[in-house]
Design an enzyme around this catalytic site. Structure first.
Site, PDB file in Angstrom:
ATOM      1  N   CYS A 238      41.325 -14.605  16.170  1.00 46.31           N
ATOM      2  CA  CYS A 238      41.066 -15.366  17.447  1.00 46.31           C
ATOM      3  C   CYS A 238      40.734 -16.569  17.216  1.00 46.31           C
ATOM      4  O   CYS A 238      39.702 -17.094  16.493  1.00 46.31           O
ATOM      5  CB  CYS A 238      40.089 -14.746  18.226  1.00 46.31           C
ATOM      6  SG  CYS A 238      39.552 -15.266  20.004  1.00 46.31           S
TER       7      CYS A 238
ATOM      8  N   ASN B 238      53.018  -9.579  14.166  1.00 44.22           N
ATOM      9  CA  ASN B 238      52.686  -9.926  15.505  1.00 44.22           C
ATOM     10  C   ASN B 238      52.953 -11.396  16.001  1.00 44.22           C
ATOM     11  O   ASN B 238      53.187 -12.336  14.924  1.00 44.22           O
ATOM     12  CB  ASN B 238      51.277  -9.591  15.713  1.00 44.22           C
ATOM     13  CG  ASN B 238      50.348 -10.241  16.959  1.00 44.22           C
ATOM     14  OD1 ASN B 238      49.614 -10.887  17.090  1.00 44.22           O
ATOM     15  ND2 ASN B 238      50.997  -9.734  18.080  1.00 44.22           N
TER      16      ASN B 238
ATOM     17  N   GLY C  86      54.921 -13.312  19.537  1.00 41.13           N
ATOM     18  CA  GLY C  86      56.314 -13.809  20.215  1.00 41.13           C
ATOM     19  C   GLY C  86      57.317 -12.514  20.313  1.00 41.13           C
ATOM     20  O   GLY C  86      58.348 -12.737  20.787  1.00 41.13           O
TER      21      GLY C  86
END
Length: 329
Positions: A96, A207, A209
């Site tokens: 994140c 992970n 797109g």
């Protein structure tokens, strides 16, 4: 439960989106995909309302708890709590890019401190009977992903982590917003695929797109162990998830329709309302259920305009479904 099998397809942890209502809704469309919570920080879990932060419906299994933090002791305690609540996996967020996460010295900034991530993972593994996994980026800022990512995987896997979900983009901690970090840094799928070749003993999911089951299957066909889908599963859930069990898990064709899913949510909604909840806490996750279908705009408008009103109940869902039927006639 062999969680690795379910990780063949997973729904990404997404802040403000993948709460318990969203996960229950998604579970109605796929029995096999692995679901993730929003990120919960270790200090919040240790000192906060655990029932509110961790409560989930048993129907959500298999479901993983994502933790944020950088203190091994806190993360170990939080992992133990999560496992005791019944989560099937405990995941550490190393991806994140938000300002709040950076100021707390966790999230994507930890890509710069693989040794600390290894220490955190080792502490979590020692404390949790549930498997511990890591979600990371391919690098941050001016790091060279081709150098950083293999070193990161080597260091953290040495601490006992055997499963990683890799967001195939860098995170730019300076100059890009969290929203921009989801789109602007270019995707580097070949690098993630190369990591599977270099670390064949690790379970690696890609992970970033991925917008369809066909794209997910192409990554699996290329040798990846799993694929993690985010926004597509949220904004177009029926288009993405109704065929997931058949396409990705070989479980046979689904006979469910988006209308079936809407109706299957009604008993759950009634329980939530009877416990004092509000309709829009659930329906905000259902807005995209008919994406691409005639009447989808009216469905979305009906829920958006009426679900927040005092006393709103399942009649709002019925009104939305009526609009769908009219356009289908």
């Amino acid at each position: 439960m062999q969680i690795e099998k379910h990780a063949r397809l997973s729904i990404a942890p997404m802040m403000d989106w993948t709460d318990c209502h969203c996960r229950y809704f998604h579970r109605l469309m796929t029995r096999h995909a692995l679901l993730y919570t929003e990120m919960v920080t270790a200090p919040a879990l240790i000192h906060g309302d655990r029932d509110r932060l961790l409560g989930f419906d048993p129907a959500e299994h298999p479901v993983a708890l994502q933790l944020g933090g950088s203190d091994p002791h806190d993360l170990a305690q939080a992992a133990r709590i999560g496992a005791e609540f019944g989560y099937d996996e405990i995941n550490l967020n190393v991806g994140c890019p938000s300002d709040r996460v950076q100021s707390g010295a966790f999230g994507a900034v930890l890509m710069e401190r693989p040794g600390l991530v290894a220490d955190c993972a080792a502490a979590m593994i020692a404390a949790s009977p549930a498997p511990v996994t890591v979600k990371c980026r391919i690098g941050v800022d001016d790091q060279i992903p081709e150098e950083v990512l293999p070193a990161f995987l080597r260091t953290v896997s040495a601490a006992g982590v055997t499963r990683f979900a890799i967001h195939a983009r860098k995170a730019w901690l300076q100059g890009l917003s969290p929203r921009e970090n989801r789109d602007i840094p270019p995707l580097n799928y070949p690098l993630v695929h190369a990591m599977k070749a270099e670390f064949p003993h690790l379970h690696l999911s890609v992970n970033g797109g991925v917008t369809s089951l066909a794209e997910a299957q192409s990554h699996l066909d290329a040798g990846m162990d799993g694929v993690m889908i985010g926004r597509a599963a949220y904004h177009e859930p029926a288009n993405t998830l109704l065929d997931a069990d058949a396409t990705i898990f070989g479980a046979g064709e689904s006979s469910k329709t988006a209308e079936d899913i809407a109706r299957a949510m009604l008993p759950y909604i009634e329980r939530h309302l009877s416990a004092g909840g509000r309709l829009n806490q659930i329906t905000r996750h259902m807005l995209g259920l008919f994406a691409g279908r005639p009447g989808a705009r009216h469905w979305k408008r009906t829920l958006s305009e009426r679900a927040h009103l005092p006393g709103a109940g399942t009649e709002v869902i019925e009104a939305g479904l009526s609009a769908i039927r009219q356009f289908a006639a």
